[in-house]
Design an enzyme around this catalytic site. Structure first.
Site, PDB file in Angstrom:
ATOM      1  N   GLN A 108       0.836  -1.203   0.000  1.00 19.65           N
ATOM      2  CA  GLN A 108       0.000   0.000   0.000  1.00 19.65           C
ATOM      3  C   GLN A 108       0.867   1.248   0.000  1.00 19.65           C
ATOM      4  O   GLN A 108       0.375   2.348  -0.125  1.00 19.65           O
ATOM      5  CB  GLN A 108      -0.837   0.061   1.275  1.00 19.65           C
ATOM      6  CG  GLN A 108      -1.888  -0.975   1.391  1.00 19.65           C
ATOM      7  CD  GLN A 108      -2.552  -0.898   2.750  1.00 19.65           C
ATOM      8  OE1 GLN A 108      -3.567  -0.259   2.927  1.00 19.65           O
ATOM      9  NE2 GLN A 108      -1.978  -1.546   3.713  1.00 19.65           N
ATOM     10  N   HIS A 126      -1.348   1.499  -4.151  1.00 23.63           N
ATOM     11  CA  HIS A 126      -1.736   2.912  -4.091  1.00 23.63           C
ATOM     12  C   HIS A 126      -0.764   3.800  -4.855  1.00 23.63           C
ATOM     13  O   HIS A 126      -0.690   4.993  -4.611  1.00 23.63           O
ATOM     14  CB  HIS A 126      -1.840   3.372  -2.628  1.00 23.63           C
ATOM     15  CG  HIS A 126      -2.982   2.725  -1.889  1.00 23.63           C
ATOM     16  ND1 HIS A 126      -3.016   2.570  -0.527  1.00 23.63           N
ATOM     17  CD2 HIS A 126      -4.138   2.185  -2.354  1.00 23.63           C
ATOM     18  CE1 HIS A 126      -4.138   1.956  -0.173  1.00 23.63           C
ATOM     19  NE2 HIS A 126      -4.834   1.713  -1.264  1.00 23.63           N
ATOM     20  N   CYS A 134      -0.986   7.746 -16.494  1.00 20.37           N
ATOM     21  CA  CYS A 134      -2.050   8.214 -17.385  1.00 20.37           C
ATOM     22  C   CYS A 134      -3.373   7.647 -16.875  1.00 20.37           C
ATOM     23  O   CYS A 134      -3.491   6.434 -16.696  1.00 20.37           O
ATOM     24  CB  CYS A 134      -1.757   7.739 -18.810  1.00 20.37           C
ATOM     25  SG  CYS A 134      -3.190   7.947 -19.894  1.00 20.37           S
ATOM     26  N   CYS A 137      -4.956   5.128 -19.876  1.00 17.42           N
ATOM     27  CA  CYS A 137      -4.416   3.809 -20.266  1.00 17.42           C
ATOM     28  C   CYS A 137      -3.531   3.194 -19.189  1.00 17.42           C
ATOM     29  O   CYS A 137      -2.978   2.112 -19.404  1.00 17.42           O
ATOM     30  CB  CYS A 137      -3.656   3.908 -21.585  1.00 17.42           C
ATOM     31  SG  CYS A 137      -2.045   4.701 -21.451  1.00 17.42           S
ATOM     32  N   CYS A 164      -1.628   7.952 -25.643  1.00 17.29           N
ATOM     33  CA  CYS A 164      -3.082   8.045 -25.854  1.00 17.29           C
ATOM     34  C   CYS A 164      -3.646   9.450 -25.619  1.00 17.29           C
ATOM     35  O   CYS A 164      -4.849   9.650 -25.711  1.00 17.29           O
ATOM     36  CB  CYS A 164      -3.816   7.023 -24.980  1.00 17.29           C
ATOM     37  SG  CYS A 164      -4.044   7.547 -23.273  1.00 17.29           S
ATOM     38  N   ASN A 246       2.723  -7.310  13.004  1.00 15.92           N
ATOM     39  CA  ASN A 246       2.261  -5.938  13.238  1.00 15.92           C
ATOM     40  C   ASN A 246       2.507  -5.547  14.695  1.00 15.92           C
ATOM     41  O   ASN A 246       2.554  -6.399  15.576  1.00 15.92           O
ATOM     42  CB  ASN A 246       0.766  -5.816  12.913  1.00 15.92           C
ATOM     43  CG  ASN A 246       0.382  -4.421  12.464  1.00 15.92           C
ATOM     44  OD1 ASN A 246       0.844  -3.952  11.423  1.00 15.92           O
ATOM     45  ND2 ASN A 246      -0.428  -3.731  13.243  1.00 15.92           N
ATOM     46  N   GLU A 248       0.520  -4.148  16.604  1.00 20.86           N
ATOM     47  CA  GLU A 248      -0.690  -4.322  17.427  1.00 20.86           C
ATOM     48  C   GLU A 248      -1.676  -5.185  16.648  1.00 20.86           C
ATOM     49  O   GLU A 248      -1.587  -5.280  15.423  1.00 20.86           O
ATOM     50  CB  GLU A 248      -1.310  -2.944  17.713  1.00 20.86           C
ATOM     51  CG  GLU A 248      -1.608  -2.182  16.429  1.00 20.86           C
ATOM     52  CD  GLU A 248      -1.973  -0.714  16.629  1.00 20.86           C
ATOM     53  OE1 GLU A 248      -2.301  -0.324  17.743  1.00 20.86           O
ATOM     54  OE2 GLU A 248      -1.944   0.015  15.620  1.00 20.86           O
TER      55      GLU A 248
HETATM   56  P1  NAD Z   1      -1.692   2.535   8.898  1.00 21.66           P
HETATM   57  O1  NAD Z   1      -0.984   3.776   9.281  1.00 21.66           O
HETATM   58  O2  NAD Z   1      -3.170   2.571   8.856  1.00 21.66           O
HETATM   59  O3  NAD Z   1      -1.268   1.331   9.898  1.00 21.66           O
HETATM   60  C1  NAD Z   1       0.081   0.995  10.144  1.00 21.66           C
HETATM   61  C2  NAD Z   1       0.104  -0.192  11.082  1.00 21.66           C
HETATM   62  O4  NAD Z   1       1.446  -0.616  11.258  1.00 21.66           O
HETATM   63  C3  NAD Z   1      -0.443   0.135  12.484  1.00 21.66           C
HETATM   64  O5  NAD Z   1      -1.254  -0.927  12.915  1.00 21.66           O
HETATM   65  C4  NAD Z   1       0.842   0.250  13.343  1.00 21.66           C
HETATM   66  O6  NAD Z   1       0.635  -0.112  14.681  1.00 21.66           O
HETATM   67  C5  NAD Z   1       1.754  -0.716  12.642  1.00 21.66           C
HETATM   68  N1  NAD Z   1       3.193  -0.431  12.765  1.00 21.66           N
HETATM   69  C6  NAD Z   1       3.817   0.764  12.818  1.00 21.66           C
HETATM   70  N2  NAD Z   1       5.166   0.602  12.836  1.00 21.66           N
HETATM   71  C7  NAD Z   1       5.392  -0.736  12.808  1.00 21.66           C
HETATM   72  C8  NAD Z   1       6.570  -1.527  12.798  1.00 21.66           C
HETATM   73  N3  NAD Z   1       7.800  -0.989  12.825  1.00 21.66           N
HETATM   74  N4  NAD Z   1       6.446  -2.879  12.751  1.00 21.66           N
HETATM   75  C9  NAD Z   1       5.203  -3.456  12.713  1.00 21.66           C
HETATM   76  N5  NAD Z   1       4.054  -2.748  12.730  1.00 21.66           N
HETATM   77  C10 NAD Z   1       4.151  -1.402  12.751  1.00 21.66           C
HETATM   78  O7  NAD Z   1      -1.083   2.067   7.527  1.00 21.66           O
HETATM   79  P2  NAD Z   1      -1.762   1.316   6.310  1.00 21.66           P
HETATM   80  O8  NAD Z   1      -2.571   0.178   6.811  1.00 21.66           O
HETATM   81  O9  NAD Z   1      -0.682   1.059   5.323  1.00 21.66           O
HETATM   82  O10 NAD Z   1      -2.766   2.387   5.712  1.00 21.66           O
HETATM   83  C11 NAD Z   1      -2.320   3.723   5.456  1.00 21.66           C
HETATM   84  C12 NAD Z   1      -2.514   4.204   4.041  1.00 21.66           C
HETATM   85  O11 NAD Z   1      -1.801   5.419   3.868  1.00 21.66           O
HETATM   86  C13 NAD Z   1      -1.932   3.239   3.047  1.00 21.66           C
HETATM   87  O12 NAD Z   1      -2.947   2.955   2.177  1.00 21.66           O
HETATM   88  C14 NAD Z   1      -0.787   3.980   2.356  1.00 21.66           C
HETATM   89  O13 NAD Z   1      -1.082   4.179   0.986  1.00 21.66           O
HETATM   90  C15 NAD Z   1      -0.717   5.342   2.971  1.00 21.66           C
HETATM   91  N6  NAD Z   1       0.567   5.595   3.677  1.00 21.66           N
HETATM   92  C16 NAD Z   1       1.750   5.261   3.083  1.00 21.66           C
HETATM   93  C17 NAD Z   1       2.943   5.479   3.734  1.00 21.66           C
HETATM   94  C18 NAD Z   1       4.229   5.071   3.043  1.00 21.66           C
HETATM   95  O14 NAD Z   1       4.257   5.008   1.826  1.00 21.66           O
HETATM   96  N7  NAD Z   1       5.289   4.783   3.789  1.00 21.66           N
HETATM   97  C19 NAD Z   1       2.957   6.052   5.008  1.00 21.66           C
HETATM   98  C20 NAD Z   1       1.721   6.407   5.597  1.00 21.66           C
HETATM   99  C21 NAD Z   1       0.539   6.160   4.913  1.00 21.66           C
HETATM  100 ZN    ZN Z   2      -2.319   6.920 -21.890  1.00 24.61          ZN
END
Ligand code: NAD
Ligand code: ZN
Length: 282
Positions: A108, A126, A134, A137, A164, A246, A248
């Site tokens: 993500q 994401h 684009c 396409c 495109c 994770n 938590e």
């Molecule tokens: P989230 O922030 O909703 O959840 C992160 C989870 O990871 C939490 O449960 C937290 O307790 C746990 N966590 C934090 N540090 C940890 C570690 N060192 N080891 C194990 N667990 C750990 O993140 P999500 O579920 O990815 O959703 C957030 C959305 O926002 C995603 O869709 C993403 O696109 C975007 N996002 C991306 C980034 C990035 O690219 N680094 C950062 C923040 C948010």
């Molecule tokens: Zn295109």
């Protein structure tokens, strides 16, 4: 703790088609805050969450204005991502892929750290901050394939797709924006196919990504079995082992979608799993 790491390593070694799903938690040890963890960007600043919902709407209403604002803004909510380096968790996942155990990584994260760490079969669900896309396409471009500053100066924004002529936006998927169809399709196929899913550092509350483990969990292996009375019955067994790493428990833990959770830091646990896999295999 050691026993559960041994169990995860053994499950990985026994698997035929293991995949990994990752979220913001895997990148916190690289210094990028997550959104919903205790130190998350949104936990500390709910206003930033409200603003995040407006990006896709802004692009649809006025792509030129979206681009002008984007080029004038210094950095996004996550800060300057190009200088950030992968951590031991990203490298461990890339190593498991090199060893032939992990077949693909669906992330993500938009930080491009899996790519930097060497993951090859990678789906950025994401999008990536380092790419443009684009909207017609789905072609992806590196940022430097467009002279955005020149387009801004000459009033030629938004950039157009060379093949495109579709409108080009940042690759990262905004709230309300559909997941690009190619990535959505491939991810579903992988979730449907895998026999082990290793889910690292996600709160699993963002949909449709959070559906992937639920899709995998629905699959069962069916076998006909003769009962004592001489009748045949269908016996069902789960077709997939789902492991969470994770900080938590998550809804996947509470809803018993995952078989077990290893609580702790991905940057510490994943390398231990790699070591244990190596030990089992020698
Ligand atoms: P989230 O922030 O909703 O959840 C992160 C989870 O990871 C939490 O449960 C937290 O307790 C746990 N966590 C934090 N540090 C940890 C570690 N060192 N080891 C194990 N667990 C750990 O993140 P999500 O579920 O990815 O959703 C957030 C959305 O926002 C995603 O869709 C993403 O696109 C975007 N996002 C991306 C980034 C990035 O690219 N680094 C950062 C923040 C948010
Ligand atoms: Zn295109």
């Amino acid at each position: 703790m050691e026993r559960i790491i041994e169990r995860a390593a053994q499950d990985l070694v026994n698997s035929k088609y293991a995949i990994t799903l990752t979220g913001a938690g895997i990148s916190t040890e690289s210094g990028i805050p997550d959104f919903r963890g205790p130190q998350g960007v949104w936990t500390k600043n709910p206003e930033a969450e409200r603003r995040a919902y407006l990006g896709w709407q802004r692009f649809q209403e006025d792509p030129k204005g979206y681009w002008e604002e984007r080029l004038k803004a210094s950095t996004g909510a996550l800060g300057e991502l190009s200088a950030v380096e992968p951590n031991a968790g990203h490298y461990a996942i890339a190593e498991l892929e090199k060893m032939g155990i992990i077949k693909c990584c669906i992330t993500q994260n938009v930080d491009a750290l899996h790519e930097k760490a060497g993951s090859k079969n990678l789906y950025e669900y994401h999008g990536s901050f380092a790419k443009l896309r684009c909207v017609s396409c789905n072609a992806r471009f590196r940022r430097d394939e467009f002279d955005l500053e020149k387009l801004l100066r000459e009033g030629q924004l938004p950039p157009r797709c060379p093949s495109c002529q579709g409108v080009v936006k940042g690759d990262t998927v905004g709230f309300g924006e559909p997941i690009p169809s190619d990535v959505a399709q491939h991810s579903l196929e992988e979730a449907w196919r895998c026999d082990l899913m290793l889910i690292c550092g996600t709160s699993a509350v963002v949909y449709p990504f959070a559906n992937l483990p639920r899709v995998a969990r629905q699959r069962t292996i069916e076998a006909e079995r003769k009962t004592e009375a001489g009748l045949y019955a269908v016996q069902r067994a789960p077709a997939v082992t789902i492991i969470e790493i994770n900080a938590e428990p998550t809804p996947l833990t509470h809803d018993m979608i995952s078989d077990y959770i290893i609580t702790g830091k991905t940057g510490e646990i994943l390398p231990q799993i790699v070591e244990e896999v190596k030990r089992i295999r020698t």
